[in-house]
Design a protein around this motif. Sequence first.
Motif, PDB file in Angstrom:
ATOM      1  N   ASN A 171       1.010  -0.997   0.163  1.00  0.00           N
ATOM      2  CA  ASN A 171       0.317   0.414   0.044  1.00  0.00           C
ATOM      3  C   ASN A 171       0.931   1.657   0.342  1.00  0.00           C
ATOM      4  N   THR A 172       1.646   0.987   0.509  1.00  0.00           N
ATOM      5  CA  THR A 172       2.877   2.570   0.633  1.00  0.00           C
ATOM      6  C   THR A 172       3.308   2.779  -0.549  1.00  0.00           C
ATOM      7  N   ILE A 173       3.919   1.429  -1.134  1.00  0.00           N
ATOM      8  CA  ILE A 173       4.165   1.738  -2.556  1.00  0.00           C
ATOM      9  C   ILE A 173       3.284   2.487  -3.456  1.00  0.00           C
ATOM     10  N   PHE A 174       2.053   2.026  -3.587  1.00  0.00           N
ATOM     11  CA  PHE A 174       1.147   2.442  -3.950  1.00  0.00           C
ATOM     12  C   PHE A 174       0.328   3.900  -4.127  1.00  0.00           C
ATOM     13  N   GLU A 175       0.694   4.055  -2.527  1.00  0.00           N
ATOM     14  CA  GLU A 175       0.538   5.397  -2.379  1.00  0.00           C
ATOM     15  C   GLU A 175       2.236   6.355  -3.025  1.00  0.00           C
ATOM     16  N   LEU A 176       3.104   6.050  -2.767  1.00  0.00           N
ATOM     17  CA  LEU A 176       4.192   7.015  -3.590  1.00  0.00           C
ATOM     18  C   LEU A 176       4.273   6.545  -4.832  1.00  0.00           C
ATOM     19  N   ASN A 177       3.027   5.812  -5.293  1.00  0.00           N
ATOM     20  CA  ASN A 177       3.573   5.827  -7.439  1.00  0.00           C
ATOM     21  C   ASN A 177       2.054   7.354  -7.169  1.00  0.00           C
ATOM     22  N   GLN A 178       1.429   7.479  -6.259  1.00  0.00           N
ATOM     23  CA  GLN A 178      -0.174   7.968  -6.903  1.00  0.00           C
ATOM     24  C   GLN A 178       0.609   9.288  -6.211  1.00  0.00           C
ATOM     25  N   SER A 179       1.678   9.605  -5.379  1.00  0.00           N
ATOM     26  CA  SER A 179       2.916  10.962  -5.497  1.00  0.00           C
ATOM     27  C   SER A 179       3.231  11.125  -6.573  1.00  0.00           C
ATOM     28  N   ARG A 180       3.564  10.146  -6.988  1.00  0.00           N
ATOM     29  CA  ARG A 180       4.768   9.876  -8.083  1.00  0.00           C
ATOM     30  C   ARG A 180       3.955  10.884  -9.638  1.00  0.00           C
ATOM     31  N   LEU A 182      -4.411  34.375  10.843  1.00  0.00           N
ATOM     32  CA  LEU A 182      -3.331  34.441  11.613  1.00  0.00           C
ATOM     33  C   LEU A 182      -2.930  33.182  11.771  1.00  0.00           C
ATOM     34  N   GLU A 183      -3.214  32.592  10.938  1.00  0.00           N
ATOM     35  CA  GLU A 183      -2.198  31.058  11.010  1.00  0.00           C
ATOM     36  C   GLU A 183      -1.071  31.219   9.846  1.00  0.00           C
ATOM     37  N   PRO A 184      -0.045  30.879  10.785  1.00  0.00           N
ATOM     38  CA  PRO A 184       1.094  31.052   9.295  1.00  0.00           C
ATOM     39  C   PRO A 184       0.978  29.810   8.147  1.00  0.00           C
ATOM     40  N   ILE A 185       1.811  30.426   7.206  1.00  0.00           N
ATOM     41  CA  ILE A 185       1.486  29.299   5.687  1.00  0.00           C
ATOM     42  C   ILE A 185       2.461  28.552   6.246  1.00  0.00           C
ATOM     43  N   ASP A 186       2.835  26.661   6.153  1.00  0.00           N
ATOM     44  CA  ASP A 186       3.765  25.841   6.628  1.00  0.00           C
ATOM     45  C   ASP A 186       3.988  25.221   5.183  1.00  0.00           C
ATOM     46  N   ILE A 187       4.813  25.406   4.763  1.00  0.00           N
ATOM     47  CA  ILE A 187       5.109  25.497   3.313  1.00  0.00           C
ATOM     48  C   ILE A 187       5.281  22.972   3.725  1.00  0.00           C
ATOM     49  N   PRO A 188       5.871  23.007   3.651  1.00  0.00           N
ATOM     50  CA  PRO A 188       6.477  21.536   3.829  1.00  0.00           C
ATOM     51  C   PRO A 188       5.161  21.052   3.798  1.00  0.00           C
ATOM     52  N   THR A 189       3.982  21.031   4.822  1.00  0.00           N
ATOM     53  CA  THR A 189       2.829  20.557   5.398  1.00  0.00           C
ATOM     54  C   THR A 189       1.149  20.366   4.096  1.00  0.00           C
ATOM     55  N   PHE A 190       1.570  21.202   2.955  1.00  0.00           N
ATOM     56  CA  PHE A 190       1.515  22.087   2.313  1.00  0.00           C
ATOM     57  C   PHE A 190       1.569  21.047   1.088  1.00  0.00           C
ATOM     58  N   SER A 191       2.570  20.986   0.866  1.00  0.00           N
ATOM     59  CA  SER A 191       3.371  20.357   0.015  1.00  0.00           C
ATOM     60  C   SER A 191       3.400  18.521   0.426  1.00  0.00           C
ATOM     61  N   LYS A 192       3.321  18.191   1.427  1.00  0.00           N
ATOM     62  CA  LYS A 192       2.762  16.953   1.260  1.00  0.00           C
ATOM     63  C   LYS A 192       1.798  16.539   1.119  1.00  0.00           C
ATOM     64  N   LEU A 193       0.243  17.091   1.531  1.00  0.00           N
ATOM     65  CA  LEU A 193      -0.410  17.692   1.260  1.00  0.00           C
ATOM     66  C   LEU A 193      -0.904  16.982  -0.328  1.00  0.00           C
ATOM     67  N   SER A 194      -0.774  18.147  -0.672  1.00  0.00           N
ATOM     68  CA  SER A 194      -0.367  18.237  -2.344  1.00  0.00           C
ATOM     69  C   SER A 194      -0.232  16.705  -2.926  1.00  0.00           C
ATOM     70  N   LEU A 195       0.529  15.975  -2.359  1.00  0.00           N
ATOM     71  CA  LEU A 195       1.832  14.507  -3.112  1.00  0.00           C
ATOM     72  C   LEU A 195       0.051  14.097  -2.573  1.00  0.00           C
ATOM     73  N   ASN A 196      -0.147  14.013  -1.516  1.00  0.00           N
ATOM     74  CA  ASN A 196      -1.765  13.029  -1.110  1.00  0.00           C
ATOM     75  C   ASN A 196      -2.420  12.787  -1.241  1.00  0.00           C
ATOM     76  N   TYR A 197      -3.274  13.715  -2.295  1.00  0.00           N
ATOM     77  CA  TYR A 197      -4.501  14.716  -2.197  1.00  0.00           C
ATOM     78  C   TYR A 197      -4.506  15.392  -4.103  1.00  0.00           C
ATOM     79  N   ASP A 198      -5.345  14.802  -5.163  1.00  0.00           N
ATOM     80  CA  ASP A 198      -5.326  15.821  -6.441  1.00  0.00           C
ATOM     81  C   ASP A 198      -5.905  17.166  -6.285  1.00  0.00           C
ATOM     82  N   CYS A 199      -6.138  17.249  -5.201  1.00  0.00           N
ATOM     83  CA  CYS A 199      -6.389  18.800  -4.802  1.00  0.00           C
ATOM     84  C   CYS A 199      -6.239  18.831  -3.372  1.00  0.00           C
TER      85      CYS A 199
END
Length: 172
Positions: free
Chosen positions: A86-95, A128-145
């Motif tokens: 499943n990890t390999i499948f998810e990584l391929n989705q990120s790719r 008021l929230e800071p923009i956390d670039i690594p978190t948003f980048s990771k979310l973008s790899l895990n979700y299509d939108c």
Amino acid sequence: MLIEISIGEGLDRLSILEIKQKEIKDINKQLHITNEIHSLSVLLKDKETYLYYYNLLMDVNTDIWHSTNTIKSMTVHTPEFGILANTIFELNQSRFRLKQIINRLSQSLIQEQKSYEKTYIDIVLTDLEPIDIPTFSKLSLNYDCVRIHCSYEKSLEFEQTVPKFNYMFTHP
């Protein structure tokens, strides 16, 4: 034989070859890998243009490489087999998502297609929230939108701060 491919696909191939160059020790195989990397030298300008996304591709493909090597030593009856598969499948989705982003940014006419439904995540971002670039980048790899619910001003700040991924903004 020459074939036309998207920039995302070409950069993906180049990243895999660079991983092979590091991981494979056989001299004869290294010669073929080096020749193939040389044949893709036309992509070096694109690699620099999309370096942020290329580095993410390197990270994802390195994880796929190591996970695939690990799963090869297992049988389907090994308790961790399903989790690693499943990890390999998810990584391929990120790719796939990374290649899509590169293709969109480069306005590629050739784009890989998948048959699965798009996945979304909704995030509320206050002013008021800071923009956390690594978190948003990771979310973008895990979700299509990534749908971000925020003020118009915050969306402008976001677009100036965060690398281009698959974001959609809604404003109250």
